[in-house]
Design a protein around this motif. Structure first.
Motif, PDB file in Angstrom:
ATOM      1  N   THR A 179       0.833  -1.194   0.000  1.00  0.00           N
ATOM      2  CA  THR A 179       0.000   0.000   0.000  1.00  0.00           C
ATOM      3  C   THR A 179       0.873   1.253   0.000  1.00  0.00           C
ATOM      4  O   THR A 179       1.933   1.290   0.633  1.00  0.00           O
ATOM      5  CB  THR A 179      -0.946   0.021   1.213  1.00  0.00           C
ATOM      6  OG1 THR A 179      -1.757   1.206   1.156  1.00  0.00           O
ATOM      7  CG2 THR A 179      -0.193   0.014   2.524  1.00  0.00           C
ATOM      8  N   ILE A 180       0.408   2.262  -0.719  1.00  0.00           N
ATOM      9  CA  ILE A 180       1.143   3.525  -0.750  1.00  0.00           C
ATOM     10  C   ILE A 180       0.552   4.516   0.256  1.00  0.00           C
ATOM     11  O   ILE A 180       1.072   5.623   0.407  1.00  0.00           O
ATOM     12  CB  ILE A 180       1.129   4.142  -2.165  1.00  0.00           C
ATOM     13  CG1 ILE A 180      -0.303   4.448  -2.608  1.00  0.00           C
ATOM     14  CG2 ILE A 180       1.820   3.218  -3.153  1.00  0.00           C
ATOM     15  CD1 ILE A 180      -0.392   5.211  -3.920  1.00  0.00           C
ATOM     16  N   ASP A 181      -0.524   4.105   0.936  1.00  0.00           N
ATOM     17  CA  ASP A 181      -1.121   4.975   1.956  1.00  0.00           C
ATOM     18  C   ASP A 181      -1.696   4.133   3.083  1.00  0.00           C
ATOM     19  O   ASP A 181      -0.948   3.553   3.861  1.00  0.00           O
ATOM     20  CB  ASP A 181      -2.172   5.924   1.342  1.00  0.00           C
ATOM     21  CG  ASP A 181      -3.076   5.226   0.329  1.00  0.00           C
ATOM     22  OD1 ASP A 181      -3.691   4.214   0.691  1.00  0.00           O
ATOM     23  OD2 ASP A 181      -3.183   5.702  -0.822  1.00  0.00           O
ATOM     24  N   ASP A 182      -3.009   4.056   3.187  1.00  0.00           N
ATOM     25  CA  ASP A 182      -3.633   3.269   4.251  1.00  0.00           C
ATOM     26  C   ASP A 182      -3.530   1.772   3.963  1.00  0.00           C
ATOM     27  O   ASP A 182      -3.485   1.353   2.810  1.00  0.00           O
ATOM     28  CB  ASP A 182      -5.121   3.629   4.389  1.00  0.00           C
ATOM     29  CG  ASP A 182      -5.333   5.044   4.895  1.00  0.00           C
ATOM     30  OD1 ASP A 182      -4.361   5.628   5.405  1.00  0.00           O
ATOM     31  OD2 ASP A 182      -6.455   5.560   4.769  1.00  0.00           O
ATOM     32  N   ALA A 183      -3.524   0.980   5.040  1.00  0.00           N
ATOM     33  CA  ALA A 183      -3.611  -0.471   4.904  1.00  0.00           C
ATOM     34  C   ALA A 183      -5.091  -0.852   4.829  1.00  0.00           C
ATOM     35  O   ALA A 183      -5.970  -0.076   5.223  1.00  0.00           O
ATOM     36  CB  ALA A 183      -2.938  -1.161   6.089  1.00  0.00           C
ATOM     37  N   ALA A 184      -5.370  -2.060   4.345  1.00  0.00           N
ATOM     38  CA  ALA A 184      -6.751  -2.510   4.191  1.00  0.00           C
ATOM     39  C   ALA A 184      -7.477  -2.543   5.534  1.00  0.00           C
ATOM     40  O   ALA A 184      -8.610  -2.063   5.659  1.00  0.00           O
ATOM     41  CB  ALA A 184      -6.778  -3.892   3.540  1.00  0.00           C
ATOM     42  N   GLY A 185      -6.835  -3.106   6.546  1.00  0.00           N
ATOM     43  CA  GLY A 185      -7.462  -3.190   7.866  1.00  0.00           C
ATOM     44  C   GLY A 185      -7.719  -1.829   8.472  1.00  0.00           C
ATOM     45  O   GLY A 185      -8.747  -1.600   9.130  1.00  0.00           O
ATOM     46  N   GLU A 186      -6.800  -0.901   8.226  1.00  0.00           N
ATOM     47  CA  GLU A 186      -6.958   0.468   8.718  1.00  0.00           C
ATOM     48  C   GLU A 186      -8.169   1.130   8.070  1.00  0.00           C
ATOM     49  O   GLU A 186      -8.955   1.822   8.735  1.00  0.00           O
ATOM     50  CB  GLU A 186      -5.685   1.268   8.410  1.00  0.00           C
ATOM     51  CG  GLU A 186      -5.708   2.713   8.887  1.00  0.00           C
ATOM     52  CD  GLU A 186      -4.457   3.472   8.482  1.00  0.00           C
ATOM     53  OE1 GLU A 186      -4.319   4.635   8.879  1.00  0.00           O
ATOM     54  OE2 GLU A 186      -3.621   2.903   7.750  1.00  0.00           O
ATOM     55  N   ALA A 187      -8.344   0.926   6.767  1.00  0.00           N
ATOM     56  CA  ALA A 187      -9.489   1.506   6.050  1.00  0.00           C
ATOM     57  C   ALA A 187     -10.803   0.948   6.589  1.00  0.00           C
ATOM     58  O   ALA A 187     -11.767   1.688   6.800  1.00  0.00           O
ATOM     59  CB  ALA A 187      -9.360   1.219   4.552  1.00  0.00           C
ATOM     60  N   ILE A 188     -10.837  -0.363   6.846  1.00  0.00           N
ATOM     61  CA  ILE A 188     -12.049  -0.981   7.394  1.00  0.00           C
ATOM     62  C   ILE A 188     -12.352  -0.423   8.777  1.00  0.00           C
ATOM     63  O   ILE A 188     -13.503  -0.083   9.089  1.00  0.00           O
ATOM     64  CB  ILE A 188     -11.897  -2.515   7.450  1.00  0.00           C
ATOM     65  CG1 ILE A 188     -11.873  -3.093   6.026  1.00  0.00           C
ATOM     66  CG2 ILE A 188     -13.034  -3.145   8.253  1.00  0.00           C
ATOM     67  CD1 ILE A 188     -11.555  -4.569   5.957  1.00  0.00           C
ATOM     68  N   ASP A 189     -11.320  -0.318   9.621  1.00  0.00           N
ATOM     69  CA  ASP A 189     -11.515   0.211  10.977  1.00  0.00           C
ATOM     70  C   ASP A 189     -12.038   1.646  10.947  1.00  0.00           C
ATOM     71  O   ASP A 189     -12.927   2.016  11.721  1.00  0.00           O
ATOM     72  CB  ASP A 189     -10.195   0.161  11.769  1.00  0.00           C
ATOM     73  CG  ASP A 189      -9.900  -1.228  12.320  1.00  0.00           C
ATOM     74  OD1 ASP A 189     -10.828  -2.043  12.401  1.00  0.00           O
ATOM     75  OD2 ASP A 189      -8.735  -1.488  12.679  1.00  0.00           O
ATOM     76  N   LYS A 190     -11.487   2.467  10.047  1.00  0.00           N
ATOM     77  CA  LYS A 190     -11.903   3.862   9.988  1.00  0.00           C
ATOM     78  C   LYS A 190     -13.327   4.011   9.458  1.00  0.00           C
ATOM     79  O   LYS A 190     -14.087   4.854   9.944  1.00  0.00           O
ATOM     80  CB  LYS A 190     -10.917   4.667   9.133  1.00  0.00           C
ATOM     81  CG  LYS A 190      -9.575   4.881   9.824  1.00  0.00           C
ATOM     82  CD  LYS A 190      -8.602   5.704   8.990  1.00  0.00           C
ATOM     83  CE  LYS A 190      -7.303   5.955   9.752  1.00  0.00           C
ATOM     84  NZ  LYS A 190      -6.315   6.695   8.929  1.00  0.00           N
ATOM     85  N   CYS A 191     -13.685   3.199   8.481  1.00  0.00           N
ATOM     86  CA  CYS A 191     -15.057   3.236   7.965  1.00  0.00           C
ATOM     87  C   CYS A 191     -16.044   2.753   9.024  1.00  0.00           C
ATOM     88  O   CYS A 191     -17.143   3.296   9.164  1.00  0.00           O
ATOM     89  CB  CYS A 191     -15.177   2.391   6.702  1.00  0.00           C
ATOM     90  SG  CYS A 191     -14.318   3.088   5.258  1.00  0.00           S
ATOM     91  N   SER A 192     -15.642   1.751   9.800  1.00  0.00           N
ATOM     92  CA  SER A 192     -16.476   1.275  10.895  1.00  0.00           C
ATOM     93  C   SER A 192     -16.680   2.371  11.938  1.00  0.00           C
ATOM     94  O   SER A 192     -17.785   2.556  12.462  1.00  0.00           O
ATOM     95  CB  SER A 192     -15.825   0.050  11.552  1.00  0.00           C
ATOM     96  OG  SER A 192     -16.529  -0.344  12.712  1.00  0.00           O
ATOM     97  N   LYS A 193     -15.619   3.116  12.190  1.00  0.00           N
ATOM     98  CA  LYS A 193     -15.690   4.205  13.171  1.00  0.00           C
ATOM     99  C   LYS A 193     -16.628   5.302  12.689  1.00  0.00           C
ATOM    100  O   LYS A 193     -17.422   5.853  13.464  1.00  0.00           O
ATOM    101  CB  LYS A 193     -14.289   4.765  13.422  1.00  0.00           C
ATOM    102  CG  LYS A 193     -14.186   5.697  14.608  1.00  0.00           C
ATOM    103  CD  LYS A 193     -12.733   6.057  14.902  1.00  0.00           C
ATOM    104  CE  LYS A 193     -12.620   6.931  16.132  1.00  0.00           C
ATOM    105  NZ  LYS A 193     -11.197   7.268  16.436  1.00  0.00           N
ATOM    106  N   VAL A 194     -16.556   5.628  11.391  1.00  0.00           N
ATOM    107  CA  VAL A 194     -17.441   6.638  10.798  1.00  0.00           C
ATOM    108  C   VAL A 194     -18.901   6.220  10.939  1.00  0.00           C
ATOM    109  O   VAL A 194     -19.790   7.042  11.167  1.00  0.00           O
ATOM    110  CB  VAL A 194     -17.085   6.860   9.305  1.00  0.00           C
ATOM    111  CG1 VAL A 194     -18.175   7.663   8.608  1.00  0.00           C
ATOM    112  CG2 VAL A 194     -15.743   7.576   9.183  1.00  0.00           C
TER     113      VAL A 194
END
Length: 354
Positions: free
Chosen positions: A177-192
């Motif tokens: 990844t050149i930015d966020d990791a897949a798990g990080e993206a899932i966690d952040k979307c869950s938080k939203v």
């Protein structure tokens, strides 16, 4: 890598005489495991629920919890393995990457115990450990292990990488990844969505009840085998705002479909680049590792690809998807056979590539 002198006392010998204690403390799980050769005798992990209230891992709280957990966790690992500390051949520990405060607890404990027993220390790269978790045998029966070379998709909250594994000590990152990791993206979307932390298991459970085709989110166009998940995260956020503007309870009414569509998009992005790499490199043996490898949708995608593309796939047991000491111990066992030890003064490091 520096090599220390040969082990004192129980040096050499085959796997029948080798007992490795693994210690993992890179983030918020304190774990210890004992391997007899490559066979796991115990794998004990203490998790930290304190971080749930903060929506993420708090480094200072994590290091304090490690200090409380490290002694009882190691004690339980030895007891469940049915051996005494004096029978250990070496101590393998996570040297990095990870949270520095957390790493220091495990590194310091490993140094103290190794010095008191007069046995060598083996430093382990945490990411390498995730890949090699596939070689831990849980019984004396031969395990389903990938042959070298193989491709491994290492995907977690902090990493999304495609790794060409040529041997236990020769690994090449061919895409990441050149930015966020897949798990990080899932966690952040869950938080939203206000679903809680950690988001991965919550999204996974909801996705089983939803329609993965209900919503479309942005997919990146990145050259080569590299990943990007920041665009997906932004797309998810903006679309949610649009939908909430017309229905204040939109998330509550559609959370299962949102979760299923998010998961489907992430898995599709991951598998697309993995397919390209496997085809271009001519490799049919493909493994997955890391925390996100516990995701039901991703595991199913691997099984689907095995049928569609003739892959031989290697999916870890759920107990080996999250941070655990068995993966550190197996890496330590391989390095022990090469007498690849580290000096007592070896420091922890928070950032390092595989």
């Amino acid at each position: 890598m520096h090599s220390a002198p040969s082990p004192i006392g129980r040096a050499g010998g085959g796997s029948t005489s080798v007992f490795i204690l693994g210690i993992e403390s890179s983030c918020d799980d304190t774990s210890a495991a004992v391997l007899h050769g490559d066979v796991m005798l115990s794998n004990v992990t203490a998790s930290q629920a304190v971080h749930e209230a903060y929506g993420g891992v708090v480094p200072e709280l994590a290091s304090r919890a490690h200090q409380q957990n490290i002694v009882p966790v190691v004690d339980q690992a030895l007891k469940r393995a049915g051996i005494e500390a004096s029978q250990l051949s070496a101590i393998a520990f996570t040297r990095g990457p990870g949270l520095m405060g957390s790493l220091l607890v495990g590194v310091s404990f490993a140094k103290g115990l190794a010095a008191s027993l007069g046995i060598p220390m083996i430093d382990v790269n945490h990411l390498q450990g995730h890949v090699l978790a596939h070689f831990v045998r849980q019984t004396d029966v031969e395990a389903h292990q990938p042959p070298f070379p193989f491709l491994c998709l290492l995907v977690s909250g902090g990493n999304s990488q495609i790794i060409l594994v040529k041997s236990y000590k020769d690994m090449e990152i061919v895409g990441q990844t050149i930015d966020d990791a897949a798990g990080e993206a899932i966690d952040k979307c869950s938080k939203v969505m206000g679903l809680g932390y950690p988001g991965g298991p919550i999204i996974d459970k909801l996705a089983r009840q939803g329609n993965p085709q209900a919503y479309q989110f942005s997919k990146p166009h990145i050259p080569g085998y590299d990943y990007s998940f920041s665009g997906l995260k932004t797309s998810f956020l903006y679309k949610l705002k649009e939908w909430i503007a017309t229905d204040a309870d939109f998330i509550e009414h559609h959370k299962a479909d949102l979760a299923a569509s998010l998961e489907h998009t992430v898995v599709d992005i991951l598998m697309h680049k993995l397919r390209l790499a496997a085809k271009d490199l001519g490799i049919k043996h493909v493994a997955v590792a890391g925390g996100v490898s516990a995701n039901t949708g991703l595991r199913q995608a691997f099984l689907d690809h095995a049928r569609r593309y003739g892959w031989q796939v290697y999916i870890p047991p759920f107990s080996f998807t999250t941070d655990n000491a068995a993966m550190i111990a197996i890496t330590g066992y391989f390095k022990y056979q090469d007498h690849d030890f580290c000096p007592m003064e070896a420091p922890a490091f928070s950032r390092v590539s595989i």
